[in-house]
Design an enzyme around this catalytic site. Structure first.
Site, PDB file in Angstrom:
ATOM      1  N   LEU A   1       0.915  -0.931  -0.050  1.00 17.26           N
ATOM      2  CA  LEU A   1       0.177   0.114  -0.025  1.00 17.26           C
ATOM      3  C   LEU A   1       1.221   1.220  -0.044  1.00 17.26           C
ATOM      4  O   LEU A   1       0.688   1.904   0.858  1.00 17.26           O
ATOM      5  CB  LEU A   1      -0.980  -0.078   1.031  1.00 17.26           C
ATOM      6  CG  LEU A   1      -1.709  -1.299   0.790  1.00 17.26           C
ATOM      7  CD1 LEU A   1      -3.158  -0.589   2.205  1.00 17.26           C
ATOM      8  CD2 LEU A   1      -2.458  -1.488  -0.321  1.00 17.26           C
ATOM      9  N   HIS A   2       1.802   1.544  -1.123  1.00 13.54           N
ATOM     10  CA  HIS A   2       2.148   3.086  -0.898  1.00 13.54           C
ATOM     11  C   HIS A   2       1.947   3.680  -1.055  1.00 13.54           C
ATOM     12  O   HIS A   2       2.298   4.804  -0.049  1.00 13.54           O
ATOM     13  CB  HIS A   2       3.257   2.826  -2.879  1.00 13.54           C
ATOM     14  CG  HIS A   2       3.338   1.269  -3.029  1.00 13.54           C
ATOM     15  ND1 HIS A   2       4.576   0.999  -2.936  1.00 13.54           N
ATOM     16  CD2 HIS A   2       3.255   0.573  -4.585  1.00 13.54           C
ATOM     17  CE1 HIS A   2       4.991   0.114  -3.627  1.00 13.54           C
ATOM     18  NE2 HIS A   2       3.800  -0.551  -4.499  1.00 13.54           N
ATOM     19  N   ASP A   3       0.610   3.981  -1.601  1.00 17.70           N
ATOM     20  CA  ASP A   3      -0.128   5.600  -1.653  1.00 17.70           C
ATOM     21  C   ASP A   3      -0.946   5.639  -0.357  1.00 17.70           C
ATOM     22  O   ASP A   3      -0.317   7.471  -0.183  1.00 17.70           O
ATOM     23  CB  ASP A   3      -0.896   5.191  -2.862  1.00 17.70           C
ATOM     24  CG  ASP A   3      -0.053   5.012  -4.621  1.00 17.70           C
ATOM     25  OD1 ASP A   3       1.264   5.408  -4.061  1.00 17.70           O
ATOM     26  OD2 ASP A   3      -0.876   5.063  -5.148  1.00 17.70           O
TER      27      ASP A   3
END
Length: 347
Positions: free
Chosen positions: A263-265
């Site tokens: 979940l980078h963002d």
């Protein structure tokens, strides 16, 4: 109250980031810029408008950005995010329209409307921001801070052996952004690269916790499920998030990484709202544009070898004060914000 402008290429994890921002009662989200990346810019804009309608936030202006990177053809990632960018999630066609501003104009307008207050968040390729900086080179001085999801520092790439996706889609734009901030005084952009964001791993168990906290128990996902099985959650937001994430899980599973997703963002969104969540290290960052094997690599000079001032604060981990791993801290925050918001939407 933090004032935020988000530039996104929605995208499964961008959708999770927008849910986090919209669920935060202490945030004034003043605009969303649509950038081409995970899918084409018109589809990104439709995704943004549809998500805002789902979340009852249609008053937030959505702008359309450039359809192409600055100087190269566009590459998209439907293999990762699904044919519409939102995995298996199905949203009604939006009834609202994008604003009359293009995304670069929207960046500039938001910064001038909130001088010294605006938090910029870029979770996609930085084409729109680069165009805004060309039009208004003083933009960095107007921002309270900028948070970028992009790059990879002393770590591998995810698009080439050395390049992260957002940078690889438009390396020239990223290079211009880093150069513009290096020439300005003020807060250094906070850069969340793969070296940290790949540790923020969502699992079926975490999604089940989110659904339970939202009062909408669901059937926990499994790699043994039939591909494309849809969420059993009754809550409309939880159902969309789960249907989007299942595609993302399947992609990572097929890549040999396990039935999980990075979940980078949403992590970058959490850092934008609370930089005390992380520990950073200042560096001068540039983007390799000409290397046969290394184009799109974010090169960080931590040792001042270039004799140039730092232009980035690179996120390197959690803080010593945290009693749990950074990923655990983040997911506790995510569930604590998004679950009550999903409950309210369904009531």
């Amino acid at each position: 109250m933090p004032t935020v402008f988000a530039d996104v290429d929605t995208g499964v994890d961008d959708a999770f980031a927008l849910a986090y921002l919209l669920a935060s009662p202490d945030v004034d989200l003043v605009g969303i810029a649509s950038t081409a990346g995970n899918t084409g810019v018109q589809q990104v804009c439709r995704n943004n408008l549809a998500l805002l309608e789902l979340c009852g936030a249609t008053g937030i202006p959505v702008s359309v950005g450039s359809a192409l990177p600055l100087s190269i053809p566009l590459r998209t990632a439907e293999d990762t995010h699904g044919p519409t960018g939102l995995g298996y999630a199905e949203l009604p066609a939006p009834t609202t329209q994008p604003s009359g501003f293009d995304a670069a104009e929207a960046w500039i307008s938001a910064a001038h409307a909130h001088p010294g207050e605006l938090i910029g968040l870029a979770t996609g390729p930085m084409t729109n921001l680069a165009l805004a900086l060309r039009a208004d080179p003083e933009l960095p001085r107007l921002l309270r801070r900028l948070v970028i999801m992009g790059g990879s520092f002393e770590y591998r790439g995810n698009t080439t052996p050395v390049s992260e996706w957002n940078i690889a889609v438009d390396p020239e734009a990223a290079a211009e952004v880093f150069a513009a901030f290096g020439a300005q005084s003020g807060a250094l952009p906070l850069v969340c690269g793969l070296n940290v964001t790949e540790s923020i791993m969502a699992t079926p168990q975490i999604l089940a916790r989110l659904a339970d906290a939202a009062g909408s128990p669901t059937t926990e996902m499994s790699p043994q499920d039939v591909r494309g099985t849809r969420s059993t959650a009754t809550n409309p937001l939880i159902r969309v998030l789960e249907d989007a994430m299942r595609f993302y899980f399947e992609f990572h599973f097929d890549q040999g990484e396990g039935y999980l997703a990075h979940l980078h963002d949403p992590f970058a969104a959490a850092v934008a709202l609370d930089p005390s969540l992380v520990r950073t290290r200042s560096a001068t960052v540039d983007v390799e544009l000409h290397g046969t094997l290394t184009r799109g690599m974010t090169v960080a000079d931590f040792g001042a070898h270039w004799n140039r001032p730092p232009n980035a604060a690179i996120v390197v981990g959690g803080t010593p004060q945290q009693s749990a791993p950074l990923a655990d801290v983040f997911f506790e925050r995510y569930i604590a914000r998004v679950a009550p918001f999903a409950r309210r939407l369904a009531s």
